[in-house]
Enzyme design. Sequence first.
Site, mmCIF file in Angstrom:
data_model
loop_
_atom_site.group_PDB
_atom_site.id
_atom_site.type_symbol
_atom_site.label_atom_id
_atom_site.label_comp_id
_atom_site.label_asym_id
_atom_site.label_seq_id
_atom_site.Cartn_x
_atom_site.Cartn_y
_atom_site.Cartn_z
ATOM 1 N N SER A 23 -1.322 -8.120 5.302
ATOM 2 C CA SER A 23 -0.220 -7.749 6.526
ATOM 3 C C SER A 23 -0.351 -8.375 7.831
ATOM 4 C CB SER A 23 -0.098 -6.083 6.452
ATOM 5 O OG SER A 23 0.635 -5.626 7.535
ATOM 6 N N TYR A 42 -4.045 2.714 7.905
ATOM 7 C CA TYR A 42 -3.449 1.788 7.249
ATOM 8 C C TYR A 42 -3.740 0.316 7.312
ATOM 9 C CZ TYR A 42 -0.168 -1.530 4.985
ATOM 10 O OH TYR A 42 0.538 -2.622 4.599
ATOM 11 N N LYS A 47 -6.217 -2.471 5.363
ATOM 12 C CA LYS A 47 -6.142 -3.826 5.015
ATOM 13 C C LYS A 47 -7.028 -4.738 5.597
ATOM 14 C CE LYS A 47 -2.200 -3.425 2.719
ATOM 15 N NZ LYS A 47 -1.964 -3.577 1.327
HETATM 16 P P1 NAD Z 1 5.740 0.054 -2.476
HETATM 17 O O1 NAD Z 1 4.867 1.553 -2.014
HETATM 18 O O2 NAD Z 1 6.926 -0.134 -2.852
HETATM 19 O O3 NAD Z 1 4.856 -0.704 -3.607
HETATM 20 C C1 NAD Z 1 3.390 -0.297 -3.925
HETATM 21 C C2 NAD Z 1 3.402 0.305 -5.234
HETATM 22 O O4 NAD Z 1 1.968 0.561 -5.494
HETATM 23 C C3 NAD Z 1 4.258 1.429 -5.493
HETATM 24 O O5 NAD Z 1 4.944 1.108 -6.777
HETATM 25 C C4 NAD Z 1 2.992 2.575 -5.845
HETATM 26 O O6 NAD Z 1 3.639 3.599 -6.675
HETATM 27 C C5 NAD Z 1 1.974 1.757 -6.206
HETATM 28 N N1 NAD Z 1 0.528 2.262 -6.119
HETATM 29 C C6 NAD Z 1 0.056 2.898 -4.951
HETATM 30 N N2 NAD Z 1 -1.283 3.501 -5.398
HETATM 31 C C7 NAD Z 1 -1.537 3.139 -6.511
HETATM 32 C C8 NAD Z 1 -2.470 3.181 -7.302
HETATM 33 N N3 NAD Z 1 -3.745 3.776 -6.990
HETATM 34 N N4 NAD Z 1 -2.573 2.667 -8.538
HETATM 35 C C9 NAD Z 1 -1.352 2.118 -9.279
HETATM 36 N N5 NAD Z 1 -0.210 2.188 -8.241
HETATM 37 C C10 NAD Z 1 -0.331 2.448 -7.100
HETATM 38 O O7 NAD Z 1 5.132 -0.970 -1.261
HETATM 39 P P2 NAD Z 1 5.687 -2.464 -1.040
HETATM 40 O O8 NAD Z 1 6.594 -2.604 0.173
HETATM 41 O O9 NAD Z 1 6.072 -3.250 -2.200
HETATM 42 O O10 NAD Z 1 4.283 -3.142 -0.724
HETATM 43 C C11 NAD Z 1 3.573 -3.778 -1.363
HETATM 44 C C12 NAD Z 1 2.077 -4.204 -1.025
HETATM 45 O O11 NAD Z 1 2.621 -4.972 0.341
HETATM 46 C C13 NAD Z 1 1.270 -3.088 -0.242
HETATM 47 O O12 NAD Z 1 -0.015 -3.559 -0.425
HETATM 48 C C14 NAD Z 1 1.533 -3.147 1.325
HETATM 49 O O13 NAD Z 1 0.771 -2.527 1.857
HETATM 50 C C15 NAD Z 1 1.977 -4.713 1.370
HETATM 51 N N6 NAD Z 1 2.917 -4.777 2.638
HETATM 52 C C16 NAD Z 1 3.961 -4.272 2.609
HETATM 53 C C17 NAD Z 1 4.698 -4.434 3.623
HETATM 54 C C18 NAD Z 1 6.205 -3.908 4.097
HETATM 55 O O14 NAD Z 1 6.593 -3.769 5.055
HETATM 56 N N7 NAD Z 1 7.005 -3.473 3.017
HETATM 57 C C19 NAD Z 1 4.212 -5.318 4.994
HETATM 58 C C20 NAD Z 1 2.948 -5.905 4.709
HETATM 59 C C21 NAD Z 1 2.196 -5.789 3.624
HETATM 60 C C1 WQD Z 2 10.275 -2.455 13.267
HETATM 61 C C2 WQD Z 2 10.622 -2.001 14.557
HETATM 62 C C3 WQD Z 2 10.227 0.160 15.572
HETATM 63 C C4 WQD Z 2 12.254 2.680 12.438
HETATM 64 C C5 WQD Z 2 5.242 -1.440 9.698
HETATM 65 C C6 WQD Z 2 3.677 -1.843 9.466
HETATM 66 C C7 WQD Z 2 3.295 -3.064 9.041
HETATM 67 C C8 WQD Z 2 3.866 -3.541 8.034
HETATM 68 C C9 WQD Z 2 5.592 -3.304 8.074
HETATM 69 C C10 WQD Z 2 3.018 -2.730 5.725
HETATM 70 C C11 WQD Z 2 9.583 -1.197 15.654
HETATM 71 C C12 WQD Z 2 11.566 0.052 15.039
HETATM 72 C C13 WQD Z 2 11.720 1.521 13.240
HETATM 73 C C14 WQD Z 2 13.192 3.329 13.039
HETATM 74 C C15 WQD Z 2 13.074 1.891 15.171
HETATM 75 N N1 WQD Z 2 3.972 -2.601 6.604
HETATM 76 N N2 WQD Z 2 12.171 1.220 14.516
HETATM 77 N N3 WQD Z 2 13.557 3.041 14.556
HETATM 78 O O1 WQD Z 2 6.114 -1.178 12.646
HETATM 79 O O2 WQD Z 2 6.740 -3.593 12.473
HETATM 80 O O3 WQD Z 2 5.358 -2.763 10.624
HETATM 81 O O4 WQD Z 2 5.978 -2.220 8.613
HETATM 82 O O5 WQD Z 2 2.148 -3.328 5.797
HETATM 83 O O6 WQD Z 2 2.064 -2.780 8.748
HETATM 84 O O7 WQD Z 2 3.217 -1.277 10.734
HETATM 85 O O8 WQD Z 2 7.689 -2.226 10.943
HETATM 86 O O9 WQD Z 2 10.148 -1.667 10.197
HETATM 87 O O10 WQD Z 2 8.367 0.137 10.749
HETATM 88 O O11 WQD Z 2 9.489 -1.104 12.813
HETATM 89 O O12 WQD Z 2 13.406 1.759 16.369
HETATM 90 O O13 WQD Z 2 13.746 4.303 12.883
HETATM 91 O O14 WQD Z 2 11.811 -0.946 14.306
HETATM 92 O O15 WQD Z 2 9.655 0.955 16.466
HETATM 93 O O16 WQD Z 2 9.856 -1.689 16.708
HETATM 94 P P1 WQD Z 2 6.504 -2.430 11.716
HETATM 95 P P2 WQD Z 2 9.115 -1.102 11.138
#
Ligand code: NAD
Ligand code: WQD
Length: 351
Positions: free
Chosen positions: A126, A151, A155
């Site tokens: 991330s 979190y 990572k």
């Molecule tokens: P998500 O929660 O939709 O998907 C994660 C999945 O992992 C879920 O289906 C959950 O049930 C499963 N899971 C969690 N713990 C588990 C375990 N111990 N064993 C088996 N399954 C398990 O999240 P996502 O948005 O699809 O994110 C996927 C990956 O990408 C994550 O590693 C997240 O940290 C990373 N990521 C997401 C974002 C984002 O904004 N969505 C941004 C950066 C990184």
């Molecule tokens: C985006 C902007 C909020 C909700 C997070 C994690 C990052 C990654 C992605 C997994 C910010 C603003 C949000 C709301 C708002 N996740 N906001 N009202 O914070 O950039 O990243 O998700 O890895 O690690 O930190 O994403 O979508 O939460 O926020 O004003 O109800 O929207 O303050 O400025 P962020 P976000």
Amino acid sequence: MRKTTLVTGGAGYIGSHTTLTLIDAGHPVVLLDNLCNSCRESITRLEHLTHRHVDFIEGDVRDSALLEDIFDHYDIDAVVHFSSLKSVAESLQKPLEYYANNVVGTLNLCQAMARAHVFKLVFSSSATVYGDPVHTPIAEDLGTGKPVNPYGRSKLMIEELLEDLAQSDPRWSIALLRYFNPIGAHESGLIGEDPHGRPNNLLPCLTQVAIGRLPELIVYGNDYPTVDGTCVRDYIHVVDVAEGHLKALQILQHSPGIHIWNLGTGTGYSVLQIIHSFEDVTGINIPYHFAPRRAGDIAQCWADPSKAGRDLGWCARRNLEQMIMDTWRWQSRNPYGYHSRLELPATVAMK
Ligand code: NAD
Ligand code: WQD
């Protein structure tokens, strides 16, 4: 037996979209997910979209015996590792759960992989590992910063763990994909983001206001040193993110060592720009009010994605309008996510 890719967290948001991309590209897959933040219905929808049976195992990545069975049963040659807890706010309340699930889960997975002689791994990292960047756009060689919550730290710990692993044994090929802010959904409107409980991320909150599940959007902070005072992020279509995984898997076939790639578009949008684009694209008015800054938010962050362009031949192809259209198609067809009653159109027989 055909070479198969294990997708942990495959029922989740990014995992389900990547699974679809992998299957469309001809990769056999097996999914492992404990459904703690997803639903079995996403697998049904994947089967509908691919016209195929999708091998799905409900279970936990921390279950060593289960992983051993999976590696025994399938001829796995690579793992795409999505499973993780991902709520920043929850991680502050339950840090041990986050470290146990994310760090210990990854450690357990790597041990099982090594025992099974599987050395190709794509990891969901991330942009959070950059902390509060000293400048934007952020390139990979900026180095990591100080993530401000458990979190984010989980990572960063996993990245370091995987770097040590790659250093220790040249058989490992590992991709650390640093996603920026994935949004959007598959163009069919059949799969999308469906977080359990109250969402934290901007787009799920915004669409839940649009659909009437939340009364109004709270905008956290309007006094940042940005274009309009609200935070700026690099929003990227989830299908572009999924395609980045396919490219990374292809490159890992012949590139040992550890590789780091940003998956972002290179363009930042503010919270207000997102709200106004959503209103323009959908014609729906979004009531919102400003609230104080959210703890831990950085003012702005967007990617320099050129390394992924050079190494992977990948770039994000979908623009903000398409991200919003696809997000809205998913949310409006599925007001309650995968719990919505949706009649799937008749499908052809499964393979
Ligand atoms: P998500 O929660 O939709 O998907 C994660 C999945 O992992 C879920 O289906 C959950 O049930 C499963 N899971 C969690 N713990 C588990 C375990 N111990 N064993 C088996 N399954 C398990 O999240 P996502 O948005 O699809 O994110 C996927 C990956 O990408 C994550 O590693 C997240 O940290 C990373 N990521 C997401 C974002 C984002 O904004 N969505 C941004 C950066 C990184
Ligand atoms: C985006 C902007 C909020 C909700 C997070 C994690 C990052 C990654 C992605 C997994 C910010 C603003 C949000 C709301 C708002 N996740 N906001 N009202 O914070 O950039 O990243 O998700 O890895 O690690 O930190 O994403 O979508 O939460 O926020 O004003 O109800 O929207 O303050 O400025 P962020 P976000």
